[in-house]
Design an enzyme around this catalytic site. Structure first.
Site, PDB file in Angstrom:
ATOM      1  N   SER A  10       0.775  -1.236  -0.051  1.00 38.63           N
ATOM      2  CA  SER A  10       0.175  -0.118  -0.056  1.00 38.63           C
ATOM      3  C   SER A  10       0.907   1.355   0.105  1.00 38.63           C
ATOM      4  O   SER A  10       0.425   2.307  -0.398  1.00 38.63           O
ATOM      5  CB  SER A  10      -0.771   0.082   1.098  1.00 38.63           C
ATOM      6  OG  SER A  10      -0.261  -0.088   2.414  1.00 38.63           O
ATOM      7  N   HIS A  30      -5.347  -4.386  -0.855  1.00 40.94           N
ATOM      8  CA  HIS A  30      -5.214  -3.349  -1.714  1.00 40.94           C
ATOM      9  C   HIS A  30      -5.419  -3.708  -3.132  1.00 40.94           C
ATOM     10  O   HIS A  30      -5.349  -2.866  -4.373  1.00 40.94           O
ATOM     11  CB  HIS A  30      -4.267  -2.403  -1.741  1.00 40.94           C
ATOM     12  CG  HIS A  30      -3.905  -1.398  -0.404  1.00 40.94           C
ATOM     13  ND1 HIS A  30      -4.484  -0.233  -0.346  1.00 40.94           N
ATOM     14  CD2 HIS A  30      -3.627  -1.630   0.861  1.00 40.94           C
ATOM     15  CE1 HIS A  30      -4.490   0.447   0.813  1.00 40.94           C
ATOM     16  NE2 HIS A  30      -4.124  -0.584   1.392  1.00 40.94           N
ATOM     17  N   LYS A  55     -12.226  -1.066   1.517  1.00 39.89           N
ATOM     18  CA  LYS A  55     -11.537  -0.047   0.374  1.00 39.89           C
ATOM     19  C   LYS A  55     -12.476  -0.293  -1.014  1.00 39.89           C
ATOM     20  O   LYS A  55     -13.083   0.572  -0.949  1.00 39.89           O
ATOM     21  CB  LYS A  55      -9.965  -0.747   0.353  1.00 39.89           C
ATOM     22  CG  LYS A  55      -9.324  -0.716   1.538  1.00 39.89           C
ATOM     23  CD  LYS A  55      -7.911  -1.067   1.598  1.00 39.89           C
ATOM     24  CE  LYS A  55      -7.055  -0.863   2.887  1.00 39.89           C
ATOM     25  NZ  LYS A  55      -7.540  -1.095   3.976  1.00 39.89           N
TER      26      LYS A  55
END
Length: 396
Positions: free
Chosen positions: A185, A213, A243
């Site tokens: 990330s 991610h 996310k």
């Protein structure tokens, strides 16, 4: 307050502030979309993990509202008593389909997943080979397991192979696991999963990928494991639902017997109230949307490349990101904090990332373009980056 505690807190808070390592929290006034309001000011938002813009999606908001009307605001119990709603079952079936596995289990957060899954399988008689840049939740999960933690140099397959050989041939451990983020990330690079799987097969390592991610971002949305076609070779696929999915929570996907084991031995599942029904319904629909169309995924990557090209052309050091995550590496911590502050003053919210999140001397402003940004928003951000970059002599 205890005098010794008061002294400890005051001294250490002052030390962090002096080093440029104290993080100020800025409350967002309203929804966390591509444009946000902070301190009454409208800003282009480049700090959110809301990759696909789903956190503010109208369809998902309506689903959550309707579900709350029917099911209430909370699940009412832990999963193993009577907190497992039919909604949870549908969600986990959808997640397994999404990740290409036999089964899946949901948790209250992505951080919880790593605390739950690692310690449910690994113990003091085992060893874990962990990438040196793995996320803090992986590090904490490894520590909780009491297994021997053996870091390997970031994405260095020669180092991993050597340490896997030493660990498995030493006779000291019952099981050896290799753990990596799917997408890192802070730098935006992708794990070398094909090589990791090859080494794991050679030394019979348990494979564990945290794709927080990557889910919704890589592999046309299906994630980093499916990007490489390795869903049948990775034992643990970990992901977050907060996310790209846009809501809250996390999950583990894998073989049915693994998921069955986690349901009876992972402590966050056993001792925390289940995800609330409105969130569960919204998550399920969000995952379905990602499986049905790559439109949002494609827009995310288009915007990511546009911002990368613009920042690189201006002369910023954007590292070697392979994903829409775009760091502007400044270096010194105080300058990084100052750079971020000036961006905010000019109209861009892009948070400074400094030690201990990244190594000292590698402070950066991390940019997270999303599918919800327009080209006009990104152009405005680039103009502000140029102004602040020249003012602070980060670029010439």
């Amino acid at each position: 307050m205890s005098n010794v505690l008061n002294t400890f807190l005051d001294e250490n808070l002052l030390a962090l502030q002096a080093q440029g390592l104290y993080n100020e929290i800025d409350p967002v006034e309203g929804a966390n979309g591509p444009i946000i309001k902070v301190g009454g000011k409208q800003l282009v938002n480049l700090s959110s993990n809301n990759y696909l813009g789903l956190a503010t999606n109208d369809e998902l908001k309506k689903i959550a509202q309707d579900t709350i009307a029917s099911y209430g605001v909370g699940a009412g119990a832990v999963r193993t008593i009577n907190g497992t709603l039919d909604l949870h079952v549908k969600l986990e079936e959808t997640l397994a389909k999404f990740k290409g596995t036999e089964a899946a289990i949901s948790y209250q957060s992505g951080f919880n997943c790593n605390m739950a899954a690692i310690s449910a399988v690994m113990d003091k008689n085992d060893a874990i080979l962990s990438d040196a840049l793995n996320h803090a939740s992986i590090i904490d999960g490894c520590r909780l397991s009491k297994a021997k933690i053996i870091p390997f140099a970031h994405a260095d397959m020669d180092d991993l192979r050597a340490k896997a050989k030493d660990a498995t041939e030493s006779g000291l451990y019952n099981k050896v696991m290799v753990i990596t983020d799917g997408v890192f990330s802070m730098d935006g690079d992708i794990a070398k999963l094909p090589e990791i799987v090859e080494i794991a097969k050679e030394f019979d390592l348990i494979t564990y990928v945290d794709d927080a991610h990557g889910s919704g971002v890589t592999g046309k949305g299906a994630g980093t494991v499916k990007h490489f076609g390795l869903q049948h070779d990775i034992d643990f696929q970990i992901g977050t639902l907060s996310k790209a999915i846009g809501v809250v929570g996390g999950y583990v996907a894998g073989k049915k017997n693994l998921i069955d084991w986690l349901k009876v031995r992972s402590r966050p599942f056993l001792f925390s109230t289940a995800l609330p029904p409105g969130d569960v319904a919204a998550i399920t629909r969000a995952v379905e949307m990602i499986m049905e169309s790559t439109e949002l995924h494609d827009k995310l990557w288009e915007n990511g490349q546009y911002l990368k090209d613009g920042l690189a052309k201006l002369g910023f050091n954007i590292g070697d990101s392979e994903t829409p995550i775009t760091p502007c590496i400044i270096g010194e911590e105080k300058l990084t904090q100052q750079f971020s502050k000036r961006l905010l003053e000019e109209g861009v919210y892009a948070k400074a990332i400094v030690f201990p999140t990244v190594p000292k001397g590698t402070g950066r402003v991390r940019n997270m373009p999303t599918a919800a940004h327009t080209k006009e928003m990104l152009d405005e951000a680039l103009a502000i980056y140029e102004k602040v970059g020249r003012e602070l002599e980060v670029i010439k």
